[in-house]
Design a protein around this motif. Structure first.
Motif, PDB file in Angstrom:
ATOM      1  N   ASP B 346       0.843  -1.208   0.000  1.00  8.77           N
ATOM      2  CA  ASP B 346       0.000   0.000   0.000  1.00  8.77           C
ATOM      3  C   ASP B 346       0.875   1.255   0.000  1.00  8.77           C
ATOM      4  O   ASP B 346       0.509   2.280  -0.579  1.00  8.77           O
ATOM      5  CB  ASP B 346      -1.009  -0.013   1.163  1.00  8.77           C
ATOM      6  N   PHE B 347       2.037   1.162   0.629  1.00  4.91           N
ATOM      7  CA  PHE B 347       2.972   2.289   0.570  1.00  4.91           C
ATOM      8  C   PHE B 347       3.442   2.510  -0.864  1.00  4.91           C
ATOM      9  O   PHE B 347       3.473   3.632  -1.359  1.00  4.91           O
ATOM     10  CB  PHE B 347       4.182   2.038   1.480  1.00  4.91           C
ATOM     11  N   LYS B 348       3.783   1.405  -1.530  1.00  4.57           N
ATOM     12  CA  LYS B 348       4.266   1.521  -2.914  1.00  4.57           C
ATOM     13  C   LYS B 348       3.221   2.210  -3.800  1.00  4.57           C
ATOM     14  O   LYS B 348       3.550   3.057  -4.634  1.00  4.57           O
ATOM     15  CB  LYS B 348       4.572   0.139  -3.494  1.00  4.57           C
ATOM     16  N   ALA B 349       1.955   1.824  -3.632  1.00  9.72           N
ATOM     17  CA  ALA B 349       0.898   2.380  -4.483  1.00  9.72           C
ATOM     18  C   ALA B 349       0.752   3.886  -4.246  1.00  9.72           C
ATOM     19  O   ALA B 349       0.672   4.674  -5.188  1.00  9.72           O
ATOM     20  CB  ALA B 349      -0.422   1.665  -4.223  1.00  9.72           C
ATOM     21  N   LEU B 350       0.740   4.297  -2.974  1.00  5.48           N
ATOM     22  CA  LEU B 350       0.553   5.722  -2.693  1.00  5.48           C
ATOM     23  C   LEU B 350       1.797   6.532  -3.052  1.00  5.48           C
ATOM     24  O   LEU B 350       1.699   7.691  -3.456  1.00  5.48           O
ATOM     25  CB  LEU B 350       0.180   5.924  -1.222  1.00  5.48           C
ATOM     26  N   SER B 351       2.965   5.919  -2.915  1.00  6.64           N
ATOM     27  CA  SER B 351       4.196   6.596  -3.282  1.00  6.64           C
ATOM     28  C   SER B 351       4.215   6.847  -4.803  1.00  6.64           C
ATOM     29  O   SER B 351       4.627   7.911  -5.277  1.00  6.64           O
ATOM     30  CB  SER B 351       5.388   5.719  -2.860  1.00  6.64           C
ATOM     31  N   TYR B 352       3.727   5.857  -5.535  1.00  6.56           N
ATOM     32  CA  TYR B 352       3.579   5.995  -6.989  1.00  6.56           C
ATOM     33  C   TYR B 352       2.624   7.144  -7.320  1.00  6.56           C
ATOM     34  O   TYR B 352       2.879   7.972  -8.204  1.00  6.56           O
ATOM     35  CB  TYR B 352       3.068   4.669  -7.531  1.00  6.56           C
ATOM     36  N   LYS B 353       1.548   7.228  -6.565  1.00  3.08           N
ATOM     37  CA  LYS B 353       0.595   8.321  -6.785  1.00  3.08           C
ATOM     38  C   LYS B 353       1.256   9.670  -6.516  1.00  3.08           C
ATOM     39  O   LYS B 353       1.078  10.635  -7.275  1.00  3.08           O
ATOM     40  CB  LYS B 353      -0.624   8.140  -5.875  1.00  3.08           C
ATOM     41  N   ALA B 354       2.044   9.717  -5.450  1.00  4.39           N
ATOM     42  CA  ALA B 354       2.755  10.958  -5.108  1.00  4.39           C
ATOM     43  C   ALA B 354       3.686  11.360  -6.248  1.00  4.39           C
ATOM     44  O   ALA B 354       3.771  12.535  -6.617  1.00  4.39           O
ATOM     45  CB  ALA B 354       3.547  10.764  -3.813  1.00  4.39           C
ATOM     46  N   TYR B 355       4.366  10.368  -6.806  1.00  6.44           N
ATOM     47  CA  TYR B 355       5.262  10.648  -7.940  1.00  6.44           C
ATOM     48  C   TYR B 355       4.488  11.251  -9.103  1.00  6.44           C
ATOM     49  O   TYR B 355       4.865  12.285  -9.660  1.00  6.44           O
ATOM     50  CB  TYR B 355       5.981   9.361  -8.376  1.00  6.44           C
ATOM     51  N   LEU B 356       3.381  10.585  -9.483  1.00  6.20           N
ATOM     52  CA  LEU B 356       2.621  11.051 -10.651  1.00  6.20           C
ATOM     53  C   LEU B 356       2.100  12.471 -10.445  1.00  6.20           C
ATOM     54  O   LEU B 356       2.037  13.263 -11.387  1.00  6.20           O
ATOM     55  CB  LEU B 356       1.429  10.125 -10.921  1.00  6.20           C
ATOM     56  N   MET B 357       1.716  12.790  -9.221  1.00  6.94           N
ATOM     57  CA  MET B 357       1.179  14.123  -8.976  1.00  6.94           C
ATOM     58  C   MET B 357       2.275  15.193  -9.047  1.00  6.94           C
ATOM     59  O   MET B 357       2.005  16.331  -9.413  1.00  6.94           O
ATOM     60  CB  MET B 357       0.475  14.183  -7.612  1.00  6.94           C
ATOM     61  N   CYS B 358       3.503  14.824  -8.700  1.00  3.14           N
ATOM     62  CA  CYS B 358       4.557  15.846  -8.567  1.00  3.14           C
ATOM     63  C   CYS B 358       5.520  15.917  -9.756  1.00  3.14           C
ATOM     64  O   CYS B 358       5.855  16.989 -10.215  1.00  3.14           O
ATOM     65  CB  CYS B 358       5.357  15.603  -7.295  1.00  3.14           C
TER      66      CYS B 358
END
Ligand code: FES
Ligand code: FE2
Lengths: 190, 444
Positions: B346-358
């Motif tokens: 779940d960390f990996k998924a949200l970290s990926y989301k953080a990347y895409l947003m930034c």
């Protein structure tokens, strides 16, 4: 390739799929979907993103995988685990909110945008309140006075949902036709 | 040979503007810089199984980076030994052999020539043309660090570890949060009409642009800190062949500080066991957290911790990218998402989301950066730019003494030289190395 392996963040999305052949062009449902897509294109051209965001559902999933060049036999042509967009309503709303600030420099001065929408076909689903629409989009993006314009060509598959009498976008999958994008960024929507 | 710009000015931090869009300078970079430096081409996690490959470029040269049946990672020049066709035209996949599409010579995934059509009739068989010892041209040098694969076109390149020098200390924060190391996803690839040096300089040390360029992402609440001005409390460091920026963290223990940027407890426990005393002290004792960084010449990294949901929590992400030069005014960006392979899913998924947003092709930071760099590059191509020297002297007094002293070891446990606040120390370091290469002729 299944949708689940294309997106890491689409677990919340509706899984309703198309049924049967495309609807005849005279079909009321096709005309509804077609009109929706054209109206949306005008909003995106005008960068009227508040109005656009009002047209997406709370559980929207907006996905644009990264395309890769692979051998025909490989059986896949999108990057495993990587997308350009893999958005829910929150992240879309942040993107829209950013354009509304006075400091989104990349779009100030704004690009001149024209979303050309064509090849629209519509499919029924098991639920009368959902339609699937395929379309092709060609975005012409021009910035500054004489800079080379950017072209982005993509196919889209949309899931439209009728909610309180209005049709909203519940799911969009954008299959871009370039592996290497020739535009400085995707500060636009497709 | 006289360089086509004022080299002494570069040493003083006055940068001839046309170096950011000049065909002559670009030719020199090809001949004297990219012919020798270590260039990042990928990570072992992209090719985990035997036969896995990716195709990557070093300037105009295409290499197949493949894992052989023996598990070994190799980089092979993607040009057939026969008449020069590209042996592999996909950018990724899995193959035991690569068969040239022109006349059908085939190569094992370790590069060895395996077969030629009509070997006997056309060449007199093994006697007339032995396959033995013939391989696709290997990259002159290949080496890895924390699974990061680098190629050098100079067979006499120093070992990669020596080239990294003390920058390895900082590279570990991004690529070794556990003994397993990172896994990469991507890259996203896109071309920007900007010179490759601009991005490398920006990531190396430009904390000064954050409050202005990135005002909008602060305004929309992507960051917990209400003001981008916080950047000036961070430090920049230069060590070995790279340098980067940091944020100053609020007071607290090591654990509190790592959790402040969003790392979950199990990851923190692993970091404590993986990092050296010094690496832990930079965060826990000194309160600095790495952000953007560049390794000379064209690899950059970024670590940041935005909000990814409607809540006060933040989540960290890591991105690795190369600024691959296409021409004096064009760069292909290859931007990967990196995450510790042992992190919770779940960390990996949200970290990926953080990347895409930034960051990346759609990242809300990156969008405004690139707009600046395209505009700069365009302007640097005109004739007036030949009369202008850009001011890259921030942090230096007129007599060249630094405005603020370097942090003493008691306040900054990392190697190299670190200073708090805005400065262009790292941009100068980067361009000085660039000039070192351009001044060194290639021996015939
Ligand atoms: S060029 Fe490759 S087989 Fe002839
Ligand atoms: Fe930036």
């Amino acid at each position: 390739m299944t949708r689940a392996t294309e997106s890491r963040l689409g677990g919340h999305a509706s899984t309703i799929e198309r049924t049967g052949d495309s609807l005849p062009y005279g079909d009321e449902r096709h005309l509804t979907a077609h009109r929706w897509l054209v109206d949306e294109a005008y909003l995106l051209d005008a960068q009227d993103y508040d109005a656009w965001l009002a047209l997406v559902t709370d559980d929207v999933h907006y996905l644009m995988p990264v395309r890769v060049t692979t051998a025909r036999a490989a059986g896949y042509d999108v990057s495993p685990g990587m997308a350009h967009f893999d958005e829910n309503r929150y992240s879309l709303s942040r993107r829209v909110a950013r354009f509304q600030t006075e400091h989104a420099w990349t779009e100030d001065p704004p690009s001149r945008l024209r979303h050309h929408i064509t090849n629209v076909r519509t499919f029924a689903t098991p639920d009368p309140d959902h339609l699937v629409a395929d379309s092709a989009v060609l975005l012409y993006r021009s910035r500054g006075d004489v800079r080379e314009p950017a072209l982005i060509s993509a196919g889209r598959e949309d899931l439209l949902r009728r909610q309180d009498g209005r049709w909203l976008l519940a799911r969009r999958r954008i299959l871009v036709d370039d592996a290497v994008l020739r535009t400085q960024n995707l500060a636009i929507f497709l | 040979m006289q360089l086509p710009f004022d080299a002494a000015a570069v040493r003083r931090g006055m940068i001839p503007a046309h170096i950011y869009n000049d065909a002559e300078v670009f030719a020199l970079e090809r001949e004297r810089l990219f012919s020798r430096a270590w260039v990042f081409v990928g990570h072992v996690s992209e090719i985990p199984d035997p036969g896995d490959y990716v195709v990557r470029q070093v300037l105009a040269d295409s290499f197949i980076v493949a894992r052989g049946e023996d598990g070994e990672v190799r980089a092979m020049f993607n040009m057939c030994l026969h008449r020069g066709m590209q042996v592999c035209r996909a950018e990724m996949g899995n193959a035991s052999h690569f068969r040239c599409p022109y006349h059908g010579w085939s190569y094992r995934n370790d590069g060895r020539l395996a077969g030629l059509p009509f070997h006997r009739d056309a060449y007199g068989g093994e006697e007339g043309f032995p396959r033995q010892g013939r391989t696709l041209l290997p990259a002159p040098a290949l080496d890895t660090y924390n699974g990061l694969i680098f190629i050098s076109l100079d067979e006499d390149a120093p070992p990669l570890r020596a080239y990294l020098g003390d920058f390895a200390f900082y590279l570990d924060y991004y690529t070794r949060q556990s003994p397993t190391g990172i896994e990469l996803s991507g890259p996203q690839r896109w071309r920007i009409k900007a010179n490759w040096k601009i991005g490398a300089e920006n990531f190396a040390g430009d904390m000064y642009h954050t409050p202005h360029t990135h005002t909008s992402v602060v305004e929309i609440g992507l960051f917990r800190e209400p003001k981008a001005e916080k950047r000036k409390d961070g430090a920049t460091y230069w060590a070995g062949n790279g340098g980067g920026t940091t944020y100053k963290l609020p007071p607290g223990s090591l654990e509190e500080r790592l959790s402040h940027v969003g790392y979950p407890d199990p990851m923190i426990e692993t970091m404590k066991k993986t990092w050296s005393r010094g690496q832990l002290d930079v965060v826990g004792r000194d309160g600095f957290m790495v952000s953007a960084a560049s390794l000379f010449p064209n690899l950059s990294l970024v670590h940041n911790w935005p909000r990814v949901e409607e809540s006060d929590d933040v989540l960290p992400f890591i991105s690795i990218r190369t600024w691959q030069p296409i021409g004096p005014d064009e760069t292909e960006v290859l931007s990967w998402f990196a995450v510790d392979a042992g992190a919770p899913e779940d960390f990996k998924a949200l970290s990926y989301k953080a990347y895409l947003m930034c960051f990346g092709s759609t990242g809300m930071f990156e969008q405004d950066d690139v707009e600046n760099w395209v505009s700069l590059t365009h302007t640097a191509g005109g004739s007036m730019a030949r009369r202008l020297q850009l001011n890259s002297r921030m942090g230096l007094r007129p007599d060249d003494t630094p405005l603020v002293p370097a942090l003493p070891p008691e306040e900054f446990a990392g190697p190299g030289e670190a200073r708090v606040g805005y400065g262009e120390y790292n941009q100068r370091h980067l361009l000085n190395r660039w000039l070192d290469h351009l001044e060194r002729e290639v021996s015939a």
